[in-house]
Design a protein around this motif. Structure first.
Motif, short mmCIF file in Angstrom:
data_model
loop_
_atom_site.label_atom_id
_atom_site.label_comp_id
_atom_site.label_asym_id
_atom_site.label_seq_id
_atom_site.Cartn_x
_atom_site.Cartn_y
_atom_site.Cartn_z
N VAL A 152 39.95 29.27 55.59
CA VAL A 152 38.91 30.01 54.89
C VAL A 152 39.34 31.46 54.70
O VAL A 152 39.92 32.05 55.61
CB VAL A 152 37.59 29.97 55.70
CG1 VAL A 152 36.49 30.75 55.00
CG2 VAL A 152 37.15 28.52 55.95
N HIS A 153 39.07 32.01 53.53
CA HIS A 153 39.27 33.45 53.36
C HIS A 153 38.07 34.04 52.64
O HIS A 153 37.21 33.33 52.14
CB HIS A 153 40.60 33.76 52.66
CG HIS A 153 40.61 33.56 51.17
ND1 HIS A 153 41.67 33.95 50.38
CD2 HIS A 153 39.71 33.00 50.31
CE1 HIS A 153 41.43 33.66 49.13
NE2 HIS A 153 40.24 33.08 49.05
N GLU A 154 38.03 35.36 52.62
CA GLU A 154 36.93 36.06 51.97
C GLU A 154 37.43 36.70 50.70
O GLU A 154 38.49 37.34 50.69
CB GLU A 154 36.35 37.13 52.90
CG GLU A 154 35.16 37.87 52.32
CD GLU A 154 34.61 38.92 53.27
OE1 GLU A 154 33.99 39.90 52.78
OE2 GLU A 154 34.80 38.78 54.49
N ILE A 155 36.70 36.49 49.63
CA ILE A 155 37.06 37.11 48.36
C ILE A 155 35.79 37.58 47.67
O ILE A 155 34.81 36.82 47.56
CB ILE A 155 37.86 36.12 47.46
CG1 ILE A 155 38.22 36.79 46.14
CG2 ILE A 155 37.11 34.82 47.24
CD1 ILE A 155 39.19 35.98 45.28
N ASP A 156 35.78 38.82 47.26
CA ASP A 156 34.62 39.40 46.60
C ASP A 156 33.34 39.22 47.40
O ASP A 156 32.27 38.91 46.87
CB ASP A 156 34.44 38.80 45.20
CG ASP A 156 35.62 39.09 44.27
OD1 ASP A 156 36.25 40.15 44.46
OD2 ASP A 156 35.91 38.27 43.39
N GLY A 157 33.45 39.37 48.71
CA GLY A 157 32.29 39.28 49.58
C GLY A 157 31.82 37.88 49.89
O GLY A 157 30.75 37.70 50.48
N SER A 158 32.59 36.86 49.51
CA SER A 158 32.18 35.47 49.74
C SER A 158 33.24 34.73 50.53
O SER A 158 34.44 34.99 50.39
CB SER A 158 31.97 34.74 48.41
OG SER A 158 30.96 35.35 47.65
#
Length: 210
Positions: A152-158
């Motif tokens: 899992v990673h975070e992109i644009d706050g998601s």
């Protein structure tokens, strides 16, 4: 069903569970392990209704997939070294074809869902800002559980899932090996892979009808 076939089908089918990935800052801040377990429960609830038509289930699947999967990241890594040669037009079509391929393969998977138990094992920091969430999928027939690791990673706050590793086999790596092989067999032409995906998707059209 053999264990090998079960694992292969489960790995691909688990793509369904990424669909409810969050779109808010609050969800991005959530512990990745809790996030995966909560989203799995929600996805099962939305997609396992036997009264849904294949087409309705496919559209739900597509919507959830777009919310929860970083398809752009997955597509670029699945092209391996050829991503640098692809034009913007080719990349856009590849992403679209890959998404459609996933939907047509697995949209109706949860129609026959039989309530396999998902057990959270641990959550660890991964490379490059990712988190690895390991779960066990317990089979109803008493066979040994299947180890699944979500990246899992975070992109644009998601929070977004970018890979699923089943029994140490990465889905993205497996796809990359297959796709790169197709391109190489055709003289490095990315359009050869696009054409093959177009044909595969056409062959599976019945999976999203009815």
């Amino acid at each position: 069903m053999s264990r090998r076939k079960f694992i292969g089908g489960l790995a691909a089918g688990l793509m369904v569970l990424i669909g409810f990935a969050g779109t808010s800052d609050a969800r991005a801040a959530e512990d990745a392990g809790t996030f995966i377990m909560r989203m799995a429960d929600k996805a099962v609830g939305a997609l396992s209704n036997p009264d849904l038509s294949n087409q309705d289930r496919a559209e739900k699947f597509r919507s959830l997939l777009r919310e929860g999967m970083d398809i752009s990241d997955v597509a670029r890594r699945a092209l391996g070294p050829y991503v640098r040669r692809a034009t913007d037009e080719e990349l856009n079509e590849f992403e679209s074809l890959l998404e459609e391929n996933i939907v047509r393969k697995y949209a109706i998977l949860f129609k026959n869902y039989t309530g396999q138990k998902v057990e959270l094992v641990d959550t660890k920091e991964g490379r490059r800002g990712t988190q690895n969430v390991t779960v066990l999928i317990h089979r109803n027939d008493g066979a040994p559980p299947v180890n699944v690791r979500w990246v899992v990673h975070e992109i644009d706050g998601s929070l977004k899932v970018i890979d699923i590793i089943v029994e140490r086999v990465s889905m993205v790596t497996t796809q990359k090996e297959e796709f790169v092989s197709v391109i190489r067999r055709n003289g490095g032409q990315i359009d050869a892979l696009l054409q093959e995906l177009r044909e595969r998707n056409a062959e599976m059209a019945d999976n999203v009808k009815g």
